[in-house]
Design a protein around this motif. Structure first.
Motif, PDB file in Angstrom:
ATOM      1  N   GLY A  28       0.803  -1.225   0.000  1.00 31.28           N
ATOM      2  CA  GLY A  28       0.000   0.000   0.000  1.00 31.28           C
ATOM      3  C   GLY A  28       0.829   1.266   0.000  1.00 31.28           C
ATOM      4  O   GLY A  28       0.306   2.349  -0.261  1.00 31.28           O
ATOM      5  N   LYS A  29       2.126   1.135   0.286  1.00 29.50           N
ATOM      6  CA  LYS A  29       3.002   2.304   0.332  1.00 29.50           C
ATOM      7  C   LYS A  29       3.866   2.437  -0.918  1.00 29.50           C
ATOM      8  O   LYS A  29       4.687   3.358  -1.010  1.00 29.50           O
ATOM      9  N   VAL A  30       3.697   1.530  -1.859  1.00 26.67           N
ATOM     10  CA  VAL A  30       4.434   1.617  -3.124  1.00 26.67           C
ATOM     11  C   VAL A  30       3.750   2.658  -4.006  1.00 26.67           C
ATOM     12  O   VAL A  30       2.552   2.578  -4.268  1.00 26.67           O
ATOM     13  N   THR A  31       4.502   3.641  -4.455  1.00 29.26           N
ATOM     14  CA  THR A  31       3.930   4.701  -5.286  1.00 29.26           C
ATOM     15  C   THR A  31       4.189   4.424  -6.767  1.00 29.26           C
ATOM     16  O   THR A  31       5.127   3.704  -7.131  1.00 29.26           O
ATOM     17  N   VAL A  32       3.363   5.021  -7.582  1.00 25.07           N
ATOM     18  CA  VAL A  32       3.533   4.888  -9.032  1.00 25.07           C
ATOM     19  C   VAL A  32       4.869   5.493  -9.456  1.00 25.07           C
ATOM     20  O   VAL A  32       5.564   4.952 -10.328  1.00 25.07           O
ATOM     21  N   ASP A 113      -0.339  -8.928   0.460  1.00 24.88           N
ATOM     22  CA  ASP A 113      -1.774  -8.702   0.585  1.00 24.88           C
ATOM     23  C   ASP A 113      -2.420  -9.869   1.328  1.00 24.88           C
ATOM     24  O   ASP A 113      -2.563 -10.961   0.777  1.00 24.88           O
ATOM     25  N   VAL A 114      -2.823  -9.635   2.570  1.00 25.33           N
ATOM     26  CA  VAL A 114      -3.472 -10.673   3.372  1.00 25.33           C
ATOM     27  C   VAL A 114      -4.755 -11.141   2.689  1.00 25.33           C
ATOM     28  O   VAL A 114      -5.117 -12.317   2.750  1.00 25.33           O
ATOM     29  N   TYR A 115      -5.429 -10.241   2.027  1.00 27.07           N
ATOM     30  CA  TYR A 115      -6.674 -10.567   1.362  1.00 27.07           C
ATOM     31  C   TYR A 115      -6.464 -11.601   0.267  1.00 27.07           C
ATOM     32  O   TYR A 115      -7.344 -12.429  -0.001  1.00 27.07           O
ATOM     33  N   PHE A 116      -5.296 -11.602  -0.380  1.00 26.12           N
ATOM     34  CA  PHE A 116      -5.022 -12.593  -1.417  1.00 26.12           C
ATOM     35  C   PHE A 116      -5.054 -14.000  -0.835  1.00 26.12           C
ATOM     36  O   PHE A 116      -5.621 -14.926  -1.429  1.00 26.12           O
ATOM     37  N   LYS A 117      -4.447 -14.181   0.334  1.00 29.01           N
ATOM     38  CA  LYS A 117      -4.437 -15.498   0.958  1.00 29.01           C
ATOM     39  C   LYS A 117      -5.862 -15.934   1.309  1.00 29.01           C
ATOM     40  O   LYS A 117      -6.204 -17.111   1.173  1.00 29.01           O
ATOM     41  N   GLU A 118      -6.689 -14.991   1.726  1.00 28.61           N
ATOM     42  CA  GLU A 118      -8.086 -15.306   2.040  1.00 28.61           C
ATOM     43  C   GLU A 118      -8.843 -15.725   0.776  1.00 28.61           C
ATOM     44  O   GLU A 118      -9.642 -16.669   0.800  1.00 28.61           O
ATOM     45  N   ARG A 119      -8.593 -15.024  -0.321  1.00 32.76           N
ATOM     46  CA  ARG A 119      -9.244 -15.381  -1.592  1.00 32.76           C
ATOM     47  C   ARG A 119      -8.798 -16.758  -2.069  1.00 32.76           C
ATOM     48  O   ARG A 119      -9.609 -17.560  -2.557  1.00 32.76           O
ATOM     49  N   LEU A 120      -7.512 -17.026  -1.925  1.00 39.36           N
ATOM     50  CA  LEU A 120      -6.995 -18.323  -2.343  1.00 39.36           C
ATOM     51  C   LEU A 120      -7.589 -19.433  -1.484  1.00 39.36           C
ATOM     52  O   LEU A 120      -7.973 -20.491  -2.001  1.00 39.36           O
ATOM     53  N   GLN A 121      -7.695 -19.193  -0.188  1.00 37.20           N
ATOM     54  CA  GLN A 121      -8.261 -20.215   0.693  1.00 37.20           C
ATOM     55  C   GLN A 121      -9.735 -20.466   0.359  1.00 37.20           C
ATOM     56  O   GLN A 121     -10.178 -21.620   0.354  1.00 37.20           O
ATOM     57  N   ALA A 122     -10.491 -19.414   0.055  1.00 39.65           N
ATOM     58  CA  ALA A 122     -11.895 -19.578  -0.324  1.00 39.65           C
ATOM     59  C   ALA A 122     -12.003 -20.387  -1.615  1.00 39.65           C
ATOM     60  O   ALA A 122     -12.888 -21.247  -1.753  1.00 39.65           O
ATOM     61  N   GLN A 123     -11.115 -20.134  -2.558  1.00 36.71           N
ATOM     62  CA  GLN A 123     -11.111 -20.877  -3.817  1.00 36.71           C
ATOM     63  C   GLN A 123     -10.787 -22.346  -3.567  1.00 36.71           C
ATOM     64  O   GLN A 123     -11.437 -23.243  -4.132  1.00 36.71           O
ATOM     65  N   VAL A 124      -9.788 -22.607  -2.728  1.00 36.79           N
ATOM     66  CA  VAL A 124      -9.405 -23.984  -2.403  1.00 36.79           C
ATOM     67  C   VAL A 124     -10.558 -24.710  -1.721  1.00 36.79           C
ATOM     68  O   VAL A 124     -10.832 -25.879  -2.007  1.00 36.79           O
ATOM     69  N   ARG A 125     -11.265 -24.032  -0.841  1.00 34.96           N
ATOM     70  CA  ARG A 125     -12.412 -24.670  -0.165  1.00 34.96           C
ATOM     71  C   ARG A 125     -13.489 -25.056  -1.170  1.00 34.96           C
ATOM     72  O   ARG A 125     -14.053 -26.153  -1.082  1.00 34.96           O
ATOM     73  N   ARG A 126     -13.792 -24.182  -2.106  1.00 33.40           N
ATOM     74  CA  ARG A 126     -14.798 -24.511  -3.120  1.00 33.40           C
ATOM     75  C   ARG A 126     -14.384 -25.735  -3.923  1.00 33.40           C
ATOM     76  O   ARG A 126     -15.196 -26.627  -4.192  1.00 33.40           O
ATOM     77  N   GLU A 127     -13.115 -25.783  -4.274  1.00 29.56           N
ATOM     78  CA  GLU A 127     -12.649 -26.895  -5.102  1.00 29.56           C
ATOM     79  C   GLU A 127     -12.524 -28.189  -4.300  1.00 29.56           C
ATOM     80  O   GLU A 127     -12.731 -29.287  -4.838  1.00 29.56           O
ATOM     81  N   LEU A 128     -12.217 -28.087  -3.017  1.00 30.29           N
ATOM     82  CA  LEU A 128     -12.208 -29.272  -2.169  1.00 30.29           C
ATOM     83  C   LEU A 128     -13.625 -29.822  -2.006  1.00 30.29           C
ATOM     84  O   LEU A 128     -13.823 -31.047  -1.942  1.00 30.29           O
ATOM     85  N   ASN A 129     -14.600 -28.949  -1.926  1.00 30.50           N
ATOM     86  CA  ASN A 129     -15.987 -29.406  -1.869  1.00 30.50           C
ATOM     87  C   ASN A 129     -16.372 -30.129  -3.154  1.00 30.50           C
ATOM     88  O   ASN A 129     -17.077 -31.146  -3.119  1.00 30.50           O
ATOM     89  N   ALA A 130     -15.900 -29.627  -4.299  1.00 31.69           N
ATOM     90  CA  ALA A 130     -16.151 -30.306  -5.565  1.00 31.69           C
ATOM     91  C   ALA A 130     -15.473 -31.671  -5.568  1.00 31.69           C
ATOM     92  O   ALA A 130     -16.018 -32.656  -6.088  1.00 31.69           O
TER      93      ALA A 130
END
Length: 225
Positions: A28-32, A113-130
């Motif tokens: 978040g502190k990286v500037t253009v 990005d902590v949110y990326f890990k959360e998105r990846l975990q949600a994706q993995v959960r969906r695919e594990l359910n499949a």
């Protein structure tokens, strides 16, 4: 294996610079200004491709999520050799993750990005359910716990892999798949009411080959190589 292969050369240069800067400061502190200065690209060129650094981050993450798809159900693609093959899918997932260490390292590190890990975990959960749907596992009260266990194992192992600085300390993708699969094996071999499942579906083709090599035919599921 290049996670950013769909970027053109200019986009890739800016993405690489962004990831390098993320290695030393919070994203978040990286500037253009410092990003474009690092890769010798004009600021006007940056805005031709991205709205801001958050847009660049989103495009990097989207490509990574596409590459880190864990499982494709049998009905999803008859052309995919791994469709409907859980263990082989896990092994491929870790192999892909290891090849993406240069990108995943800064993204999943302390400045990432902590949110990326959360998105990846949600994706993995969906695919594990499949995966469990393909295995005809009941949607009972235990299933979400096992899915949570398996998802945490995958994300935890991947997070550790991308943080290891000495590559000689890494184990193989196969061995990581064995570790991650142990929770799934516990469910199908130790849980009352779990549906019957073959060793080939549970452990993949390697189990049959391994047992043939060592002359074991009734190996307990919990004995790992």
């Amino acid at each position: 294996m290049d996670a950013l292969q769909t970027f053109n050369d200019t986009e890739r240069a800016m993405a690489d610079a962004f990831l390098e800067l993320m290695g030393v400061k919070p994203y978040g502190k990286v500037t253009v200004k410092e990003l474009t200065g690092r890769c010798n690209v004009a600021r006007t060129t940056f805005y031709r491709y991205f709205e801001d650094t958050y847009d660049l981050l989103e495009q990097i993450e989207r490509r990574l999520l596409d590459r880190l798809s864990l499982y494709r159900a049998r009905k999803a693609s008859s052309k995919d050799d791994r469709a409907g093959k859980p263990f082989e899918s896990m092994e491929n997932w870790f192999e892909t993750g290891m090849s993406l260490r240069p990108v995943l390292g800064p993204l999943m590190g302390e400045n990432g990005d902590v949110y990326f890990k959360e998105r990846l975990q949600a994706q993995v959960r969906r695919e594990l359910n499949a995966m469990m749907d393909d295995d005809r596992a009941p949607k009972d009260r235990l299933r979400p716990y096992y899915v949570a266990l398996l998802a945490s194992a995958h994300i935890g192992l991947l997070s550790y892999v991308v943080s290891v600085e000495d590559g000689s300390q890494l184990i193989s993708a196969h061995d990581m798949a064995v570790i991650a699969n142990s929770g799934r094996a516990a469910y199908y071999r130790c849980t009352e009411g779990a549906p019957p499942i073959s060793d080939e579906q549970l452990f993949g083709g390697w189990r049959k080959m391994r047992d043939r090599e060592v002359g074991v035919h009734d190996r307990p599921w919990c004995v790992l190589p």
